[in-house]
Design a protein around this motif. Structure first.
Motif, mmCIF file in Angstrom:
data_model
loop_
_atom_site.group_PDB
_atom_site.id
_atom_site.type_symbol
_atom_site.label_atom_id
_atom_site.label_comp_id
_atom_site.label_asym_id
_atom_site.label_seq_id
_atom_site.Cartn_x
_atom_site.Cartn_y
_atom_site.Cartn_z
ATOM 1 N N ALA A 1 2.999 13.695 -14.239
ATOM 2 C CA ALA A 1 3.500 14.165 -12.930
ATOM 3 C C ALA A 1 3.202 13.190 -11.800
ATOM 4 C CB ALA A 1 2.910 15.523 -12.613
ATOM 5 N N HIS A 2 4.236 12.721 -11.153
ATOM 6 C CA HIS A 2 4.139 11.951 -9.903
ATOM 7 C C HIS A 2 3.542 12.879 -8.835
ATOM 8 C CE1 HIS A 2 5.619 10.018 -6.232
ATOM 9 N NE2 HIS A 2 6.022 8.967 -6.915
ATOM 10 N N PRO A 3 2.706 12.338 -7.926
ATOM 11 C CA PRO A 3 2.083 13.207 -6.911
ATOM 12 C C PRO A 3 3.104 13.989 -6.080
ATOM 13 C CG PRO A 3 1.280 10.911 -6.714
ATOM 14 C CD PRO A 3 2.256 10.936 -7.830
ATOM 15 N N ARG A 4 4.282 13.398 -5.857
ATOM 16 C CA ARG A 4 5.300 14.115 -5.086
ATOM 17 C C ARG A 4 5.718 15.405 -5.794
ATOM 18 N NH1 ARG A 4 9.838 12.999 -1.725
ATOM 19 N NH2 ARG A 4 9.712 10.747 -1.819
ATOM 20 N N LEU A 5 5.827 15.367 -7.118
ATOM 21 C CA LEU A 5 6.235 16.553 -7.879
ATOM 22 C C LEU A 5 5.181 17.647 -7.750
ATOM 23 C CD1 LEU A 5 7.989 18.110 -9.929
ATOM 24 C CD2 LEU A 5 6.676 16.990 -11.739
ATOM 25 N N THR B 1 12.771 0.031 -2.897
ATOM 26 C CA THR B 1 11.879 0.956 -2.188
ATOM 27 C C THR B 1 11.785 0.592 -0.703
ATOM 28 O OG1 THR B 1 9.847 -0.302 -2.406
ATOM 29 C CG2 THR B 1 10.478 1.034 -4.297
ATOM 30 N N ASN B 2 11.038 1.420 0.029
ATOM 31 C CA ASN B 2 10.834 1.108 1.446
ATOM 32 C C ASN B 2 10.114 -0.230 1.617
ATOM 33 O OD1 ASN B 2 12.116 3.461 2.194
ATOM 34 N ND2 ASN B 2 10.223 4.658 2.317
ATOM 35 N N SER B 3 9.282 -0.602 0.641
ATOM 36 C CA SER B 3 8.608 -1.913 0.708
ATOM 37 C C SER B 3 9.619 -3.054 0.583
ATOM 38 C CB SER B 3 7.583 -2.030 -0.430
ATOM 39 O OG SER B 3 6.625 -1.011 -0.333
ATOM 40 N N GLY C 1 0.809 -1.226 0.000
ATOM 41 C CA GLY C 1 0.000 0.000 0.000
ATOM 42 C C GLY C 1 0.836 1.266 0.000
ATOM 43 N N GLN C 2 2.157 1.147 -0.263
ATOM 44 C CA GLN C 2 3.007 2.358 -0.328
ATOM 45 C C GLN C 2 2.469 3.319 -1.389
ATOM 46 O OE1 GLN C 2 7.268 1.704 -0.653
ATOM 47 N NE2 GLN C 2 7.683 3.843 -1.179
ATOM 48 N N HIS C 3 2.170 2.801 -2.569
ATOM 49 C CA HIS C 3 1.455 3.602 -3.576
ATOM 50 C C HIS C 3 0.002 3.149 -3.591
ATOM 51 C CE1 HIS C 3 5.232 4.935 -6.052
ATOM 52 N NE2 HIS C 3 5.179 5.445 -4.843
ATOM 53 N N TYR C 4 -0.917 4.129 -3.569
ATOM 54 C CA TYR C 4 -2.327 3.813 -3.336
ATOM 55 C C TYR C 4 -3.256 4.534 -4.296
ATOM 56 C CZ TYR C 4 -0.990 7.983 -0.906
ATOM 57 O OH TYR C 4 -0.422 9.201 -0.631
ATOM 58 N N ASP C 5 -2.771 5.616 -4.958
ATOM 59 C CA ASP C 5 -3.646 6.286 -5.936
ATOM 60 C C ASP C 5 -3.931 5.305 -7.069
ATOM 61 O OD1 ASP C 5 -3.596 8.597 -4.492
ATOM 62 O OD2 ASP C 5 -2.249 9.682 -5.827
ATOM 63 N N THR C 6 -5.142 5.388 -7.615
ATOM 64 C CA THR C 6 -5.510 4.470 -8.698
ATOM 65 C C THR C 6 -4.483 4.511 -9.823
ATOM 66 O OG1 THR C 6 -7.789 4.820 -8.143
ATOM 67 C CG2 THR C 6 -7.382 3.874 -10.304
HETATM 68 C C1 UD1 Z 1 9.096 5.449 -4.250
HETATM 69 C C2 UD1 Z 1 10.473 4.794 -4.073
HETATM 70 C C3 UD1 Z 1 11.339 5.089 -5.288
HETATM 71 C C4 UD1 Z 1 10.635 4.736 -6.590
HETATM 72 C C5 UD1 Z 1 9.276 5.428 -6.630
HETATM 73 C C6 UD1 Z 1 8.497 5.102 -7.881
HETATM 74 C C7 UD1 Z 1 11.185 4.709 -1.694
HETATM 75 C C8 UD1 Z 1 12.095 5.279 -0.700
HETATM 76 N N1 UD1 Z 1 11.161 5.345 -2.902
HETATM 77 O O1 UD1 Z 1 9.278 6.850 -4.266
HETATM 78 O O2 UD1 Z 1 12.530 4.315 -5.194
HETATM 79 O O3 UD1 Z 1 11.421 5.200 -7.693
HETATM 80 O O4 UD1 Z 1 8.514 5.022 -5.474
HETATM 81 O O5 UD1 Z 1 7.366 5.922 -8.008
HETATM 82 O O6 UD1 Z 1 10.514 3.737 -1.434
HETATM 83 N N2 UD1 Z 1 1.929 9.737 -3.175
HETATM 84 C C9 UD1 Z 1 0.606 9.884 -3.531
HETATM 85 N N3 UD1 Z 1 -0.058 8.827 -4.058
HETATM 86 C C10 UD1 Z 1 0.522 7.618 -4.230
HETATM 87 C C11 UD1 Z 1 1.872 7.458 -3.842
HETATM 88 C C12 UD1 Z 1 2.558 8.522 -3.330
HETATM 89 O O7 UD1 Z 1 0.038 10.952 -3.417
HETATM 90 O O8 UD1 Z 1 -0.140 6.682 -4.718
HETATM 91 C C13 UD1 Z 1 2.677 10.919 -2.657
HETATM 92 C C14 UD1 Z 1 2.631 11.039 -1.171
HETATM 93 O O9 UD1 Z 1 2.487 12.376 -0.876
HETATM 94 C C15 UD1 Z 1 4.017 10.587 -0.740
HETATM 95 C C16 UD1 Z 1 4.874 10.968 -1.927
HETATM 96 O O10 UD1 Z 1 4.022 10.843 -3.058
HETATM 97 O O11 UD1 Z 1 4.416 11.207 0.434
HETATM 98 C C17 UD1 Z 1 6.056 10.073 -2.111
HETATM 99 O O12 UD1 Z 1 5.660 8.702 -2.121
HETATM 100 P P1 UD1 Z 1 6.618 7.585 -1.490
HETATM 101 O O13 UD1 Z 1 5.968 6.276 -1.548
HETATM 102 O O14 UD1 Z 1 7.141 8.058 -0.200
HETATM 103 O O15 UD1 Z 1 7.876 7.585 -2.441
HETATM 104 P P2 UD1 Z 1 8.059 7.835 -3.993
HETATM 105 O O16 UD1 Z 1 8.589 9.211 -4.178
HETATM 106 O O17 UD1 Z 1 6.878 7.434 -4.803
#
Ligand code: UD1
Length: 356
Positions: free
Chosen positions: A233-237, A96-98, A36-41
């Motif tokens: 765009a990744h949500p983090r960006l 990744t952290n997973s 569940g580290q990534h959860y957006d559809t």
């Molecule tokens: C993680 C991996 C990275 C991998 C990347 C692929 C770690 C340390 N990093 O980084 O190696 O290249 O995944 O994408 O495990 N967020 C959402 N929706 C989601 C997921 C994330 O909004 O579905 C947002 C959250 O605000 C979160 C931020 O993105 O805090 C970062 O997500 P996170 O899982 O911490 O790491 P990634 O940057 O995605």
């Protein structure tokens, strides 16, 4: 033989697609835990659907958090499910952290643990991924390496005996998807015009997004490109740009939502060039035949640079030259296949089937 895969982030779902199909072909029982580290559809479900990955048996729903919070939240659930499933192998993916959470939970209860994409190194200790991969490699019983360089790195760390060179499963899936693309379908999402050539960009790594100056310079360089730049765009960006008060959509830069995998492969294949700070995309660009420019201080995929298909833009100062670097003359075609030719997942299944 029973293998339990642990995945949680977007690139892991893509690798899982190749592995799940190969384990199935080999008649190996396979269970899947999604942290569940990534959860957006559009960061998760869409990959399971379009790549026909079996639904995860378990989702731990850990969500976002600091490294410690996120990694720690995974451990108890992983341990419970590992005990219940009692697989012959726990299979971890990437960096990744997973990945680190799964390796840690598994080895402490003496479950044989295999690490896919073992041996990659950036030698940059500021990257969370570098710690995740080094620690996972040293904890794991079997190291499935994607390239000769990865095998060498593991040898230097005294891990040669646990290492098997299998190739890269991401190549399997990238080539499979590219071969099945409809040549008449548009390469870009609706409403984005790239008919006269475009650049495909992704930016998500903390080293770029979390440093306001670096992020501002990267965005300015993309906005100044002489051709359209399409950026899923990744949500983090989006979150960090908003925090730092930086506009994304300006001049040449067109921002779209994260793309499903087939659309991403089509967009990379059709692009004049790729600009990224992602690990996986550098190698996918190479495999799909599109020159890449990587806005990072180093790369784990050094073969892409050695073969002339990838150029690193290391410093913020160099970013002013980005347009010329990105649109450089393309390198000569190469038959070299440092990451294999698309059969890595079957090799993984074969090695796992031979037992711990
Ligand atoms: C993680 C991996 C990275 C991998 C990347 C692929 C770690 C340390 N990093 O980084 O190696 O290249 O995944 O994408 O495990 N967020 C959402 N929706 C989601 C997921 C994330 O909004 O579905 C947002 C959250 O605000 C979160 C931020 O993105 O805090 C970062 O997500 P996170 O899982 O911490 O790491 P990634 O940057 O995605």
């Amino acid at each position: 033989m029973h293998v339990t895969s642990v995945v949680g982030a977007r690139p892991q779902f893509i690798k899982l697609a190749a592995v799940a199909a190969a384990l199935d072909r080999a008649g190996i029982t396979h269970s899947i835990i999604h942290t569940g580290q990534h959860y957006d559809t559009n960061m998760s479900d869409v990959f399971f659907d379009e790549l026909a990955i079996p639904v995860a048996d378990v989702n731990l729903d850990v969500g976002s958090g600091s490294h410690a919070v996120q990694t720690g939240a995974m451990l108890p659930g992983l341990e419970d499910h590992f005990q219940r499933l009692s697989p012959d192998w726990v299979l971890t993916y990437g960096d990744t952290n997973s990945t680190i959470a799964a390796a840690l939970a598994a080895v402490k209860i003496h479950l044989p643990t295999a690490h896919l994409e073992a041996g990659l190194r950036s030698f940059n200790r500021r990257m969370p991924e570098e710690h995740n991969r080094v620690l996972t490699d040293h904890a794991s019983d079997l190291l499935l390496a994607p390239s000769d360089v990865a095998v060498e790195n593991l040898g230097h760390e005294g891990l040669a005996e646990r290492t098997v060179h299998v190739g890269d499963v991401m190549v399997d899936i990238a080539l499979l998807v590219q071969r099945a693309l409809d040549p008449d379908a548009p390469a870009l999402p609706d409403g984005v015009d790239g008919v006269d050539g475009y650049v495909l960009a992704t930016i998500h790594r903390a080293e770029t997004t979390d440093e306001p100056e670096r992020l501002a310079a990267t965005l300015a360089a993309l906005q100044a490109m002489p051709v359209p730049v399409v950026l899923p765009a990744h949500p983090r960006l989006r979150a960090r740009a908003a925090e730092h008060g930086l506009a994304l959509e300006r001049d040449s830069l067109h921002v779209v939502d994260p793309l499903p995998y087939r659309a991403m492969v089509a967009a990379v294949t059709g692009a004049r060039a790729v600009v990224t700070d992602s690990g996986g995309l550098q190698k996918e660009a190479f495999v799909l035949g599109t020159p890449c420019t990587t806005v990072r201080t180093e790369t784990e995929w050094t073969e892409t640079v050695d073969l002339g298909w990838n150029v690193l833009v290391r410093t913020t100062a160099e970013l002013v030259d980005l347009p010329a670097i990105v649109l450089r003359r393309p390198p000569p075609p190469t038959d070299d296949a440092p990451y294999g030719r698309g059969d890595a997942a079957d090799r993984v299944a074969e090695v796992l089937a031979s037992g711990p």
